[in-house]
Design a protein around this motif. Sequence first.
Motif, PDB file in Angstrom:
ATOM      1  N   THR A   5      39.756  41.722  53.656  1.00  0.00           N
ATOM      2  CA  THR A   5      40.590  42.456  54.601  1.00  0.00           C
ATOM      3  C   THR A   5      41.881  41.683  54.862  1.00  0.00           C
ATOM      4  O   THR A   5      41.865  40.443  54.971  1.00  0.00           O
ATOM      5  N   THR A   6      42.973  42.407  54.968  1.00  0.00           N
ATOM      6  CA  THR A   6      44.252  41.848  55.381  1.00  0.00           C
ATOM      7  C   THR A   6      44.776  42.703  56.529  1.00  0.00           C
ATOM      8  O   THR A   6      45.062  43.890  56.344  1.00  0.00           O
ATOM      9  N   ASP A   7      44.871  42.114  57.704  1.00  0.00           N
ATOM     10  CA  ASP A   7      45.351  42.818  58.896  1.00  0.00           C
ATOM     11  C   ASP A   7      46.741  42.290  59.253  1.00  0.00           C
ATOM     12  O   ASP A   7      46.908  41.095  59.568  1.00  0.00           O
ATOM     13  N   PHE A   8      47.726  43.187  59.183  1.00  0.00           N
ATOM     14  CA  PHE A   8      49.114  42.801  59.453  1.00  0.00           C
ATOM     15  C   PHE A   8      49.426  42.880  60.941  1.00  0.00           C
ATOM     16  O   PHE A   8      48.909  43.736  61.667  1.00  0.00           O
ATOM     17  N   ARG A   9      50.297  41.983  61.377  1.00  0.00           N
ATOM     18  CA  ARG A   9      50.704  41.985  62.779  1.00  0.00           C
ATOM     19  C   ARG A   9      51.727  43.085  63.065  1.00  0.00           C
ATOM     20  O   ARG A   9      51.762  43.626  64.180  1.00  0.00           O
ATOM     21  N   ALA A  10      52.539  43.401  62.079  1.00  0.00           N
ATOM     22  CA  ALA A  10      53.537  44.456  62.253  1.00  0.00           C
ATOM     23  C   ALA A  10      52.841  45.820  62.247  1.00  0.00           C
ATOM     24  O   ALA A  10      52.036  46.111  61.362  1.00  0.00           O
ATOM     25  N   THR A  11      53.165  46.658  63.200  1.00  0.00           N
ATOM     26  CA  THR A  11      52.492  47.954  63.318  1.00  0.00           C
ATOM     27  C   THR A  11      52.927  48.945  62.250  1.00  0.00           C
ATOM     28  O   THR A  11      52.249  49.954  62.032  1.00  0.00           O
ATOM     29  N   ASN A  12      54.041  48.673  61.583  1.00  0.00           N
ATOM     30  CA  ASN A  12      54.506  49.595  60.549  1.00  0.00           C
ATOM     31  C   ASN A  12      53.911  49.297  59.173  1.00  0.00           C
ATOM     32  O   ASN A  12      54.227  49.969  58.198  1.00  0.00           O
ATOM     33  N   LEU A  13      53.032  48.295  59.082  1.00  0.00           N
ATOM     34  CA  LEU A  13      52.381  47.954  57.818  1.00  0.00           C
ATOM     35  C   LEU A  13      50.908  48.351  57.878  1.00  0.00           C
ATOM     36  O   LEU A  13      50.222  48.070  58.869  1.00  0.00           O
ATOM     37  N   ALA A  14      50.450  49.006  56.822  1.00  0.00           N
ATOM     38  CA  ALA A  14      49.054  49.451  56.784  1.00  0.00           C
ATOM     39  C   ALA A  14      48.141  48.291  56.394  1.00  0.00           C
ATOM     40  O   ALA A  14      48.408  47.569  55.420  1.00  0.00           O
ATOM     41  N   ASP A  15      47.073  48.104  57.152  1.00  0.00           N
ATOM     42  CA  ASP A  15      46.086  47.067  56.823  1.00  0.00           C
ATOM     43  C   ASP A  15      45.420  47.391  55.486  1.00  0.00           C
ATOM     44  O   ASP A  15      45.309  48.554  55.089  1.00  0.00           O
ATOM     45  N   VAL A  16      44.959  46.343  54.813  1.00  0.00           N
ATOM     46  CA  VAL A  16      44.326  46.491  53.499  1.00  0.00           C
ATOM     47  C   VAL A  16      42.869  46.059  53.596  1.00  0.00           C
ATOM     48  O   VAL A  16      42.578  44.919  53.975  1.00  0.00           O
ATOM     49  N   HIS A  17      41.952  46.969  53.263  1.00  0.00           N
ATOM     50  CA  HIS A  17      40.520  46.675  53.220  1.00  0.00           C
ATOM     51  C   HIS A  17      40.012  47.057  51.833  1.00  0.00           C
ATOM     52  O   HIS A  17      40.193  48.197  51.396  1.00  0.00           O
ATOM     53  N   ALA A  18      39.379  46.116  51.142  1.00  0.00           N
ATOM     54  CA  ALA A  18      38.934  46.391  49.773  1.00  0.00           C
ATOM     55  C   ALA A  18      37.652  45.636  49.468  1.00  0.00           C
ATOM     56  O   ALA A  18      37.416  44.529  49.980  1.00  0.00           O
ATOM     57  N   SER A  19      36.804  46.247  48.650  1.00  0.00           N
ATOM     58  CA  SER A  19      35.584  45.603  48.156  1.00  0.00           C
ATOM     59  C   SER A  19      35.723  45.375  46.658  1.00  0.00           C
ATOM     60  O   SER A  19      36.339  46.183  45.946  1.00  0.00           O
ATOM     61  N   SER A  20      35.154  44.282  46.179  1.00  0.00           N
ATOM     62  CA  SER A  20      35.212  43.989  44.746  1.00  0.00           C
ATOM     63  C   SER A  20      34.000  43.161  44.349  1.00  0.00           C
ATOM     64  O   SER A  20      33.310  42.589  45.199  1.00  0.00           O
ATOM     65  N   THR A  21      33.742  43.117  43.053  1.00  0.00           N
ATOM     66  CA  THR A  21      32.648  42.318  42.505  1.00  0.00           C
ATOM     67  C   THR A  21      33.217  41.227  41.629  1.00  0.00           C
ATOM     68  O   THR A  21      33.946  41.507  40.672  1.00  0.00           O
ATOM     69  N   LYS A  22      32.905  39.987  41.961  1.00  0.00           N
ATOM     70  CA  LYS A  22      33.373  38.839  41.200  1.00  0.00           C
ATOM     71  C   LYS A  22      32.201  38.277  40.406  1.00  0.00           C
ATOM     72  O   LYS A  22      31.048  38.401  40.810  1.00  0.00           O
ATOM     73  N   SER A  23      32.489  37.648  39.286  1.00  0.00           N
ATOM     74  CA  SER A  23      31.425  37.105  38.439  1.00  0.00           C
ATOM     75  C   SER A  23      31.819  35.735  37.925  1.00  0.00           C
ATOM     76  O   SER A  23      33.012  35.400  37.836  1.00  0.00           O
ATOM     77  N   GLY A  24      30.798  34.934  37.589  1.00  0.00           N
ATOM     78  CA  GLY A  24      31.095  33.599  37.104  1.00  0.00           C
ATOM     79  C   GLY A  24      29.867  32.883  36.574  1.00  0.00           C
ATOM     80  O   GLY A  24      28.730  33.326  36.723  1.00  0.00           O
ATOM     81  N   PHE A  25      30.108  31.739  35.971  1.00  0.00           N
ATOM     82  CA  PHE A  25      29.072  30.905  35.364  1.00  0.00           C
ATOM     83  C   PHE A  25      28.302  30.147  36.438  1.00  0.00           C
ATOM     84  O   PHE A  25      28.883  29.574  37.352  1.00  0.00           O
ATOM     85  N   LEU A  26      26.991  30.146  36.312  1.00  0.00           N
ATOM     86  CA  LEU A  26      26.092  29.476  37.250  1.00  0.00           C
ATOM     87  C   LEU A  26      25.438  28.282  36.572  1.00  0.00           C
ATOM     88  O   LEU A  26      24.998  28.380  35.423  1.00  0.00           O
ATOM     89  N   TRP A  27      25.354  27.169  37.291  1.00  0.00           N
ATOM     90  CA  TRP A  27      24.620  26.013  36.785  1.00  0.00           C
ATOM     91  C   TRP A  27      23.977  25.275  37.967  1.00  0.00           C
ATOM     92  O   TRP A  27      24.426  25.399  39.106  1.00  0.00           O
ATOM     93  N   GLY A  28      22.915  24.539  37.674  1.00  0.00           N
ATOM     94  CA  GLY A  28      22.250  23.779  38.728  1.00  0.00           C
ATOM     95  C   GLY A  28      20.964  23.161  38.241  1.00  0.00           C
ATOM     96  O   GLY A  28      20.697  23.068  37.039  1.00  0.00           O
ATOM     97  N   GLY A  29      20.153  22.743  39.173  1.00  0.00           N
ATOM     98  CA  GLY A  29      18.892  22.108  38.829  1.00  0.00           C
ATOM     99  C   GLY A  29      18.020  21.934  40.049  1.00  0.00           C
ATOM    100  O   GLY A  29      18.463  22.137  41.188  1.00  0.00           O
ATOM    101  N   GLY A  30      16.758  21.577  39.800  1.00  0.00           N
ATOM    102  CA  GLY A  30      15.851  21.418  40.920  1.00  0.00           C
ATOM    103  C   GLY A  30      14.499  20.884  40.507  1.00  0.00           C
ATOM    104  O   GLY A  30      14.309  20.404  39.383  1.00  0.00           O
ATOM    105  N   ALA A  31      13.565  20.992  41.425  1.00  0.00           N
ATOM    106  CA  ALA A  31      12.192  20.544  41.204  1.00  0.00           C
ATOM    107  C   ALA A  31      11.242  21.610  41.714  1.00  0.00           C
ATOM    108  O   ALA A  31      11.483  22.234  42.749  1.00  0.00           O
TER     109      ALA A  31
END
Length: 202
Positions: A140-166
């Motif tokens: 979300t981007t909420d502008f302080r100026a009343t003449n600008l429309a706020d921006v609300h958007a959803s998206s899916t991001k992807s990436g490489f996963l690595w790790g370890g455990g027991a």
Amino acid sequence: MKRICLLLCTLALAPTVARAQSYDDVTFTGVKIGASVDYRWQEGDYALPRIASMLDEKKGGIGYRGHIGYDVQLGNVLVIGGEGGIGRGGGTLKAASTIGDYALKPRWAWDVSGRVGVLPAPRVLLYGRTGYSWLRTRETTDFRATNLADVHASSTKSGFLWGGGAEVALLPGVFTRAEYNRVNYGGGLTSSKVQIGMSIGF
């Protein structure tokens, strides 16, 4: 009274005896279904041209994840397997300027991965994990100026996963685990997670 005491002692010792007898039957081979709780944090480091600013923040929070996988134990030394999971959690990243406010909220995350591990002891598995993860976000981007429309958007991001455990076999078909993993979603967004969980094997 003596009989009651004897009965209580027998019941108290029964689980210990059962565990001792069943330890020889422990194997990591099979289907596993389980759940975990975690502390995960997102880190953002990228430009925000809409508000003429930069996001440079790390924010954490409690999360949870369910998983299903399959492992194969090869002899007394090696375990290989695959797993898929879905969960949610973490903290909201925020930035502000004189132009407006920006926020990125993590929502559902899901992943697929493979792991390879060694057995330093019959019931103890130390493993590494690699795979791929997807993260649904709400920006979300909420502008302080009343003449600008706020921006609300959803998206899916992807990436490489690595790790370890027991992972430790408490009983045949009952496992507990502790794991760390990290994902680079690109564009300056990363996610890290420390989790503990339980699995039931079939």
